[in-house]
Write a protein that holds these residues in place. Structure first.
Motif, short mmCIF file in Angstrom:
data_model
loop_
_atom_site.label_atom_id
_atom_site.label_comp_id
_atom_site.label_asym_id
_atom_site.label_seq_id
_atom_site.Cartn_x
_atom_site.Cartn_y
_atom_site.Cartn_z
N MET A 197 5.01 31.88 4.61
CA MET A 197 4.56 32.32 3.29
C MET A 197 5.54 31.81 2.24
O MET A 197 6.67 32.27 2.15
CB MET A 197 4.50 33.85 3.24
N LYS A 198 5.08 30.83 1.47
CA LYS A 198 5.92 30.25 0.43
C LYS A 198 5.82 31.04 -0.88
O LYS A 198 6.79 31.13 -1.63
CB LYS A 198 5.53 28.79 0.19
N ASP A 199 4.64 31.58 -1.14
CA ASP A 199 4.41 32.36 -2.36
C ASP A 199 3.14 33.17 -2.13
O ASP A 199 2.44 32.99 -1.12
CB ASP A 199 4.26 31.43 -3.56
N HIS A 200 2.80 34.04 -3.05
CA HIS A 200 1.56 34.80 -2.94
C HIS A 200 0.37 33.83 -2.92
O HIS A 200 0.20 33.03 -3.83
CB HIS A 200 1.42 35.77 -4.11
N GLY A 201 -0.41 33.90 -1.85
CA GLY A 201 -1.56 33.02 -1.73
C GLY A 201 -1.24 31.64 -1.19
O GLY A 201 -2.14 30.81 -1.02
N ASP A 202 0.02 31.35 -0.91
CA ASP A 202 0.43 30.03 -0.42
C ASP A 202 0.97 30.18 1.00
O ASP A 202 2.12 30.60 1.20
CB ASP A 202 1.50 29.44 -1.34
N TYR A 203 0.13 29.86 1.99
CA TYR A 203 0.48 30.06 3.38
C TYR A 203 0.31 28.78 4.20
O TYR A 203 -0.48 27.91 3.85
CB TYR A 203 -0.42 31.13 4.02
N ARG A 204 1.03 28.76 5.31
CA ARG A 204 0.83 27.69 6.28
C ARG A 204 0.90 28.31 7.67
O ARG A 204 1.89 28.95 8.02
CB ARG A 204 1.89 26.60 6.14
#
Length: 331
Positions: free
Chosen positions: A145-152
């Motif tokens: 999780m890099k940021d809210h809504g930004d996942y890998r």
């Protein structure tokens, strides 16, 4: 902003109100464990019918406990997948009707993404980027999780989920249902004496638990498993070791600031103990009440999508096999 969350993805009927994504004002859950325990697992049709009976009383109890009415709610968030189709439909249709009647925005939430947000309800805001270990009855995923809504999605199980493996092991050992709690309880009186295979996929961050389950079955079948307590302790230790080892290796590889535990299996005491003991980076572990399915995590997650301007239409559908996508947490 106060968000009303609705969760009916499996066998828990839940409603919660969360303020600003971090403060729980009301949180009610109606469990169906006693109903399904006689069958050794969740019966989808029974779960759906029970949701229909419980959803209105649960929401009313939630709002009353928070001393709020729908007039005080700013938006409605609801689980739209993954989960049991019938169960999801009850929650989604109820949420759509509630949002429409009250004139409030609606947002559909991925259940797996919601579990991560249990870590925003602990009183301590996680430090990103973070690695989330989502462990439940249906999923075992490692998500960056890099940021809210930004996942890998970094790793996942190739076969059984950790929670599913616990359920199957409990049935093999005649310990009862649900598997996770009964395995943990039995393990406290046993010793991990059995040699069981490691659920590791070389060259990846993935897991595999089917071989571990089969090994336990063979030992039990041939009378070599020993006492149920020792077998439970051995199985639990094997699952926990691979979860912790793979998570810590992946966290080091991606240089994250924190590890986030999420999902029903995150309630396992041995897992919580070992990851805190072994991890060189901070670990966020939600309270037990927020590990299992609940609506507070859905409301919290919904808040962070809503402040980004995201909304769902009243044609929102459910997706029983909704994946955790590389970005956005949706399909």
């Amino acid at each position: 902003m106060r968000v009303l969350g609705i969760e009916t993805s499996c066998d828990e009927t839940a409603a919660a109100v969360v303020e600003e994504g971090i403060k729980i004002l009301g949180n009610k859950v109606a469990s169906q464990v006693d109903i399904h325990s006689r069958y050794g697992g969740v019966v989808p049709e029974v779960a759906s019918r029970q949701h229909l009976l419980s959803i209105v009383p649960v929401m009313r109890q939630c709002l009353e406990s928070a001393s709020l009415t729908m007039h005080d709610i700013d938006a409605v968030a609801v689980t739209c997948g993954p989960g049991l189709a019938g169960s999801l439909l009850v929650g989604a249709n109820f949420a759509k009707a509630t949002a429409m009647a009250a004139g409030k925005p609606l947002i559909g939430i991925n259940h797996l993404e919601g579990h991560i947000y249990a870590n925003w309800l602990t009183g301590h805001i996680p430090t990103l980027p973070a690695l989330a270990l989502i462990v439940s009855g249906g999923h075992t995923d490692l998500v960056l999780m890099k940021d809210h809504g930004d996942y890998r999605l970094i790793g996942r199980t190739r076969d059984d989920a950790a929670g599913e493996a616990f359920d199957k092991a409990a049935r093999l050992l005649n310990l009862g249902y649900p598997g996770g709690p009964v395995i943990e309880k039995a393990a406290k009186s046993g010793k991990p004496t059995l040699k069981l295979p490691k659920g590791v996929i070389p060259g990846s961050s993935d897991f595999s638990f089917s071989g571990l389950k089969t090994a336990l079955y063979r030992l039990a079948e041939t009378g070599q498993a020993g006492s149920p307590n020792d077998a439970a302790a051995s199985f639990q230790e094997a699952v926990v070791k691979v979860l912790v080892k793979r998570t810590l290796a992946t966290a080091e590889e991606w240089g994250v600031n924190q590890i986030l535990l999420a999902g029903g299996v995150a309630a396992n005491g041995r897992l919580r103990e070992k990851i805190l003991q072994d991890s060189p980076v901070p670990v966020s572990i939600p309270p037990l009440s927020l590990c299992t399915d609940n609506a507070a995590i859905i409301a919290s997650c919904g808040y962070f999508h809503l402040v980004k301007g995201e909304r769902s239409g009243l044609d929102l559908d459910v997706f029983p096999s909704l994946p955790f996508a590389s970005t956005g947490g949706r399909a």
